[in-house]
Enzyme design. Structure first.
Site, PDB file in Angstrom:
ATOM      1  N   LYS A 102      -9.114  26.299 -35.117  1.00 18.24           N
ATOM      2  CA  LYS A 102      -8.080  25.664 -34.281  1.00 18.24           C
ATOM      3  C   LYS A 102      -8.376  25.824 -32.794  1.00 18.24           C
ATOM      4  CE  LYS A 102      -5.881  29.446 -32.707  1.00 18.24           C
ATOM      5  NZ  LYS A 102      -5.358  29.740 -31.357  1.00 18.24           N
ATOM      6  N   THR A 154      -1.335  25.479 -30.607  1.00 17.13           N
ATOM      7  CA  THR A 154      -2.394  25.541 -29.599  1.00 17.13           C
ATOM      8  C   THR A 154      -2.901  24.173 -29.176  1.00 17.13           C
ATOM      9  OG1 THR A 154      -3.986  25.915 -31.380  1.00 17.13           O
ATOM     10  CG2 THR A 154      -3.211  27.846 -30.211  1.00 17.13           C
TER      11      THR A 154
END
Length: 326
Positions: free
Chosen positions: A188, A245
């Site tokens: 990620k 994020t």
């Protein structure tokens, strides 16, 4: 699990120390910088990394590793690329059977090892675990509601650690899918850089949604190659962390991507704490070794290496053949 050691007195380490204290544990917070630890002791806050957040009275700052190893479990809160160095310093002091929980997200350059693999190699006497998920240091330190994942190969250990560190506002869900949790946290960060580039280039909310969704497909393909569980990747440490994020300027990786997208050149200097910068090339190499297609991650790695410009990378992704959605 009455005593918790935290190695790493940055923002995340300090936040986790506060969280463990609020869960009723005695905490030793270790930092190598004597001036930083001295300042924390003096004002009872980490003004360098978490200004304005008071340290819980049960948190004891120290520069002495010998005090940390007296704890019942240790949180290793250092960047992925320096985790091996820190673990090596810990090795001659650590008691056999002590749980050591990695709290960083990435893959080690060179060895291509995940963080728990580094712990198992350097600290064979430890019981390795991983803590990962959608949580920012500022939110955790301030006591705002946060839920993340703690995974260990031993379910009893994962449950015990999750119970020991959880409080009303800091909830830990336990898992035995260590690799799945690690992959979610590592991949990620790279995808967050891509999402930031999209935002920096002002390509719009639709492009942002498409990038995040297709990036998640890449993450899933990579995780399946390591036999990770689907429910792990659709949970907190996978999809949850990706959503956070890829959409918030509080994320170093996303913010770095925004700065790249808004500029005409790529400069990765001074980005030591942007884990995705280091993870991108290793992630791509690991994916190729498993014959996993990850075009977004490859584009990020190519941009960071200076092999292709940002506009050319975007054009390359947009010109890929149309296919059935997976």
């Amino acid at each position: 699990m009455n005593r918790i050691g935290v190695i790493g007195a940055g923002a995340w380490g300090t936040a986790l120390a506060n969280a463990a204290a609020k869960a009723g544990r005695g905490v030793v917070l270790h930092g190598r910088d004597a001036s930083l630890i001295g300042a924390i002791e003096k004002v009872r806050s980490n003004e360098k990394y978490l200004p304005g957040i008071k340290l819980d009275s049960k948190v004891m700052p120290t520069t002495d590793l010998a005090r940390v190893v007296e704890a019942d479990a240790i949180l290793l809160v250092t960047p992925t690329q320096s985790l091996r160095e820190t673990a090596t310093l810990l090795a001659p002091l650590l008691r056999a059977g002590t749980p050591v929980i990695a709290c960083s997200k990435g893959i080690e350059i060179g060895s291509k090892k995940f963080v728990t693999e580094v712990i198992e190699e350097v600290l064979p006497q430890a019981r390795a675990a991983i803590l990962s998920g959608p949580g920012f240091a500022e939110d955790v330190a301030a006591g705002l509601p946060t839920a993340i994942t703690l995974a260990a190969n031993e379910e009893t250990l994962a449950l015990e650690l999750a119970n020991a560190l959880s409080s009303q506002t800091f909830r830990l869900y336990h898992s035995t899918d260590v690799r799945g949790v690690e992959i979610g946290g590592a991949a990620k960060n790279v995808l967050a850089i891509a999402a930031g580039i999209v935002a920096g280039r002002k390509l719009g909310a639709s492009a942002q949604a498409a990038l995040t969704t297709r990036g998640f497909s890449e993450l899933m393909r990579f995780a399946r190659a390591y036999d990770a569980k689907a429910e792990t990747l659709t949970g907190l440490s996978g999809l949850g962390d990706l959503i956070l994020t890829c959409s918030s300027a509080q994320s170093r990786n996303y913010a770095f991507g925004v700065s790249l997208g808004g500029s005409t050149s790529v400069d990765v200097r001074g980005k030591k704490l942007t884990e995705g910068v280091y993870t991108a090339p290793v992630l791509v190499e690991s994916a190729r070794a498993k014959n996993v297609e990850m075009p977004i991650a490859e584009a990020v790695a190519a941009v960071l290496a200076g092999k292709v410009g940002i506009d050319a990378a975007i054009a390359g992704l947009l010109s890929r053949p149309l296919r059935q959605e997976d």
